[in-house]
Scaffold this active site. Structure first.
Site, PDB file in Angstrom:
ATOM      1  CE  LYS A  48      -1.758   1.563   4.075  1.00 24.85           C
ATOM      2  NZ  LYS A  48      -1.423   2.974   4.376  1.00 24.85           N
ATOM      3  CG  ASN A  49       2.223   2.774   3.575  1.00 20.35           C
ATOM      4  OD1 ASN A  49       1.083   3.139   3.283  1.00 20.35           O
ATOM      5  ND2 ASN A  49       2.605   2.526   4.818  1.00 20.35           N
ATOM      6  NE  ARG A  74      -0.757  12.615   8.175  1.00 17.49           N
ATOM      7  CZ  ARG A  74      -0.600  13.855   8.607  1.00 17.49           C
ATOM      8  NH1 ARG A  74      -1.516  14.419   9.327  1.00 17.49           N
ATOM      9  NH2 ARG A  74       0.499  14.513   8.326  1.00 17.49           N
ATOM     10  CB  CYS A 129      -4.394  11.336  12.022  1.00 14.40           C
ATOM     11  SG  CYS A 129      -2.844  10.501  12.111  1.00 14.40           S
ATOM     12  NE  ARG A 172       0.987  10.564  10.285  1.00 17.63           N
ATOM     13  CZ  ARG A 172       0.450   9.631   9.506  1.00 17.63           C
ATOM     14  NH1 ARG A 172      -0.750   9.186   9.749  1.00 17.63           N
ATOM     15  NH2 ARG A 172       1.133   9.149   8.492  1.00 17.63           N
ATOM     16  N   PRO A 173       2.771  16.828  11.621  1.00 15.33           N
ATOM     17  CG  PRO A 173       4.645  17.935  12.462  1.00 15.33           C
ATOM     18  CD  PRO A 173       3.753  16.754  12.703  1.00 15.33           C
ATOM     19  CB  VAL A 174       2.885  18.843   6.118  1.00 19.18           C
ATOM     20  CG1 VAL A 174       2.015  17.607   6.082  1.00 19.18           C
ATOM     21  CG2 VAL A 174       2.040  20.095   6.279  1.00 19.18           C
ATOM     22  CG  ASP A 175       7.627  20.522  10.286  1.00 19.80           C
ATOM     23  OD1 ASP A 175       7.027  19.430  10.193  1.00 19.80           O
ATOM     24  OD2 ASP A 175       8.628  20.681  11.015  1.00 19.80           O
ATOM     25  CG  LEU A 176      10.181  17.615   8.314  1.00 22.82           C
ATOM     26  CD1 LEU A 176      10.488  16.156   8.643  1.00 22.82           C
ATOM     27  CD2 LEU A 176      11.368  18.493   8.692  1.00 22.82           C
ATOM     28  CG  ASP A 215       3.325   1.617   9.468  1.00 17.01           C
ATOM     29  OD1 ASP A 215       2.955   2.464  10.303  1.00 17.01           O
ATOM     30  OD2 ASP A 215       3.502   1.889   8.265  1.00 17.01           O
ATOM     31  NE  ARG A 220      -7.113   4.700   5.771  1.00 18.70           N
ATOM     32  CZ  ARG A 220      -6.557   5.779   6.273  1.00 18.70           C
ATOM     33  NH1 ARG A 220      -6.970   6.245   7.426  1.00 18.70           N
ATOM     34  NH2 ARG A 220      -5.585   6.405   5.628  1.00 18.70           N
TER      35      ARG A 220
HETATM   36  C1  EPZ Z   1       4.511   6.948   6.334  1.00 20.61           C
HETATM   37  O1  EPZ Z   1       3.781   8.041   6.871  1.00 20.61           O
HETATM   38  C2  EPZ Z   1       3.541   5.792   6.246  1.00 20.61           C
HETATM   39  N1  EPZ Z   1       2.438   6.165   5.364  1.00 20.61           N
HETATM   40  C3  EPZ Z   1       3.038   5.438   7.645  1.00 20.61           C
HETATM   41  O2  EPZ Z   1       2.196   4.297   7.539  1.00 20.61           O
HETATM   42  C4  EPZ Z   1       4.241   5.108   8.528  1.00 20.61           C
HETATM   43  O3  EPZ Z   1       3.793   4.868   9.838  1.00 20.61           O
HETATM   44  C5  EPZ Z   1       5.246   6.261   8.521  1.00 20.61           C
HETATM   45  O4  EPZ Z   1       5.622   6.586   7.155  1.00 20.61           O
HETATM   46  C6  EPZ Z   1       6.531   5.950   9.276  1.00 20.61           C
HETATM   47  O5  EPZ Z   1       7.127   4.806   8.756  1.00 20.61           O
HETATM   48  C7  EPZ Z   1       2.574   6.051   4.051  1.00 20.61           C
HETATM   49  O6  EPZ Z   1       3.612   5.657   3.529  1.00 20.61           O
HETATM   50  C8  EPZ Z   1       1.388   6.394   3.209  1.00 20.61           C
HETATM   51  P1  EPZ Z   1       6.738  10.258   8.254  1.00 20.61           P
HETATM   52  P2  EPZ Z   1       4.393   9.507   6.827  1.00 20.61           P
HETATM   53  O7  EPZ Z   1       6.669  11.531   7.496  1.00 20.61           O
HETATM   54  O8  EPZ Z   1       5.155   9.677   5.578  1.00 20.61           O
HETATM   55  C9  EPZ Z   1       7.164  13.548  11.668  1.00 20.61           C
HETATM   56  C10 EPZ Z   1       0.255   2.992   7.884  1.00 20.61           C
HETATM   57  O9  EPZ Z   1      -0.210   2.468   8.937  1.00 20.61           O
HETATM   58  N2  EPZ Z   1       7.049  14.558  10.594  1.00 20.61           N
HETATM   59  O10 EPZ Z   1       7.877   9.344   8.007  1.00 20.61           O
HETATM   60  O11 EPZ Z   1       3.282  10.455   7.111  1.00 20.61           O
HETATM   61  C11 EPZ Z   1       5.880  12.766  11.882  1.00 20.61           C
HETATM   62  O12 EPZ Z   1       4.950  13.476  12.673  1.00 20.61           O
HETATM   63  C12 EPZ Z   1       0.806   4.417   7.912  1.00 20.61           C
HETATM   64  O13 EPZ Z   1       0.273   2.413   6.793  1.00 20.61           O
HETATM   65  C13 EPZ Z   1       7.269  15.867  10.910  1.00 20.61           C
HETATM   66  O14 EPZ Z   1       7.562  16.239  12.071  1.00 20.61           O
HETATM   67  O15 EPZ Z   1       5.368   9.459   8.076  1.00 20.61           O
HETATM   68  C14 EPZ Z   1       6.396  11.487  12.519  1.00 20.61           C
HETATM   69  O16 EPZ Z   1       6.607  11.711  13.882  1.00 20.61           O
HETATM   70  C15 EPZ Z   1       0.522   5.122   9.192  1.00 20.61           C
HETATM   71  N3  EPZ Z   1       7.153  16.798   9.902  1.00 20.61           N
HETATM   72  C16 EPZ Z   1       7.743  11.289  11.818  1.00 20.61           C
HETATM   73  O17 EPZ Z   1       8.105  12.568  11.276  1.00 20.61           O
HETATM   74  C17 EPZ Z   1       6.846  16.455   8.616  1.00 20.61           C
HETATM   75  O18 EPZ Z   1       6.773  17.348   7.748  1.00 20.61           O
HETATM   76  C18 EPZ Z   1       7.735  10.275  10.681  1.00 20.61           C
HETATM   77  O19 EPZ Z   1       6.669  10.573   9.798  1.00 20.61           O
HETATM   78  C19 EPZ Z   1       6.653  15.101   8.311  1.00 20.61           C
HETATM   79  C20 EPZ Z   1       6.760  14.160   9.333  1.00 20.61           C
END
Ligand code: EPZ
Length: 427
Positions: free
Chosen positions: A22-23, A100, A124, A129-133, A314, A406
């Protein structure tokens, strides 16, 4: 709302086919926005999140074709996606709030159309889960981004420029977003401290197939050479490592013996090591991954979630479910998301003994779990309750099955095929 009913106590024996990831599929589908040429994706799983992504791409103007899978991917789908013209550069709140991963269209739309309006996803069930990066990386490439009415409004009137960007924290989604933006940026982009998940490698390989030079694939430094145009490509999605790990834990929970068809050990090395410490045997076969536990009780084993190649967040909930029945104690530490222990009170309703202290949960194994009505607020937490139900005495009903749908394709069918007493209750 559908529910899943499980009568616990049956061993799992036989075979389970692992679906496409999926991911990995979600960002690969978004990559179709980068070009007016056709992108064909094999081995895409049939899941609610994939349908949501198709809905989003459709409203951006992508023409979509879906056919049953081939080459042993009998249950998968082959998608053809063609974004001849982008008809809308807005990703609306109604879709983004459902999933997301919709935010991933930001980089691709901005790179191709020089403007994008993407709803902020909000928090969520597993954390803020911010998008600042995503924002910081695109700004480094020359974008101007404001927030207006709950939307990220991004502009790059002269197009994006290649840049060097170091992620202050590893992020899967932000790495994918910037890789796609970099594919159409002017010049070279270097991403340091990039995520190394196999899903990132899949996206990088697909971009290469589409004519984008990418170096450092599988490492924490990715170098992407922007191109003027991407070309037509065909790509096959990797097997789902989280689904593989989930079923491995389900098999271990019931002391069963199952071959996970298409499962690949090299995608779950850390998980395999952890499971071996707990007393589970995993071996690569010609057709997939054989998992069995025939001798002795499960042993309590400590786990800490980390970005790949560490133990995946996960699989944390599923591992916790397994450890509720182990001999001794296990310390499970979640370092990726701040509130990913929502399954703990539900597992407790089934008789598990778990104490949370900040980012760690101490699980003391118990001799038996008892079936109960349970529900969870994200898909991995939901499946952990199903795993607990497989070993619990009596009947467990997992409510809010839409979470499972999902991310797990035909879960009840796959488990029933190996001897579980499980069914979906409609309504
Ligand atoms: C991906 O989410 C996966 N989703 C998630 O799977 C998975 O848990 C996660 O990576 C970690 O492995 C998909 O691939 C669709 P991140 P993503 O950005 O990309 C923080 C599932 O169950 N962060 O790696 O959203 C964030 O809050 C899902 O299938 C920031 O601070 O995760 C977290 O603490 C759930 N700022 C950490 O980084 C940002 O701009 C890692 O998040 C982005 C992220």
């Amino acid at each position: 709302m559908d529910r899943i009913r499980i009568n616990g106590g049956r061993q799992l024996n036989g075979e389970i086919r692992i679906s496409g990831s999926k991911n990995a599929s979600l960002p690969l589908m978004v990559a179709a926005l980068l070009t007016d040429q056709k992108l064909t994706l094999h081995n895409v799983p049939r899941l609610a999140d994939i349908t949501t992504m198709l809905q989003l791409l459709g409203q951006h103007g992508v023409e979509i074709g879906a056919a049953p899978g081939e080459n042993g991917h009998a249950h998968a789908t082959t998608l053809t996606l063609q974004a001849g013209k982008i008809s809308s550069t807005t990703a609306p709140y109604d879709i983004v709030r459902k999933m997301r991963a919709s935010v991933l269209v930001l980089g691709a739309l901005l790179a191709r159309e020089r403007v994008a309006r993407v709803s902020l996803p909000g928090g969520c069930a597993i954390g803020a889960r911010p998008v600042d990066l995503h924002i910081a990386g695109l700004k480094a490439m020359g974008a101007k981004i404001d927030i207006d009415g709950g939307y990220l409004v991004a502009k790059a009137p002269k197009g994006l420029k290649g840049a060097r960007f170091t992620f202050p924290k590893v992020s899967v989604g932000a790495t994918e977003d910037l890789m796609m933006a970099a594919a159409l940026a002017k010049g070279t982009t270097v991403l340091d401290n990039a995520a190394r998940e196999p899903e990132i490698t899949d996206l990088a390989r697909c971009l290469v197939a589409m004519g984008v030079p990418v170096e450092g694939i599988g490492t924490e430094t990715l170098t992407i050479q922007g191109v003027d145009k991407l070309k037509e490509a065909t790509y096959s999605v990797i097997p789902d490592r989280i689904e593989t790990g989930t079923y491995a834990m389900a098999v271990a929970m019931t002391a069963g013996d199952v071959e996970l068809l298409g499962g690949r050990l090299e995608l779950i090395e850390t998980v395999a090591q952890t499971l071996r410490s707990a007393g589970v045997t995993l071996e690569q076969t010609e057709r997939g991954l054989r998992v069995h536990r025939t001798n002795g009780a499960l042993q309590g084993t400590d786990v800490m979630t980390e970005p790949y190649p560490g133990f995946p967040t996960d699989l944390q909930a599923q591992m916790m479910a397994l450890m509720t029945r182990a001999e001794g104690a296990s310390m499970i530490t979640e370092t990726v998301f701040e509130s990913r222990f929502m399954h703990v009170p539900e597992l407790a309703r089934m008789g598990a003994n778990v104490t949370i202290h900040h980012e760690s949960a101490l699980v003391r194994g118990v001799p038996r779990l008892r079936g109960a009505q349970v529900m969870a607020t994200d898909l991995r937490a939901s499946v952990s309750l199903a795993i607990a139900g497989l070993a619990a005495e009596g009947e467990t009903t997992v409510n809010r099955v839409y979470h499972l749908d999902r991310g797990y394709e035909r879960l009840e069918e796959k488990l029933a095929g190996c001897g579980a007493d499980i069914e979906r209750l409609k309504g």
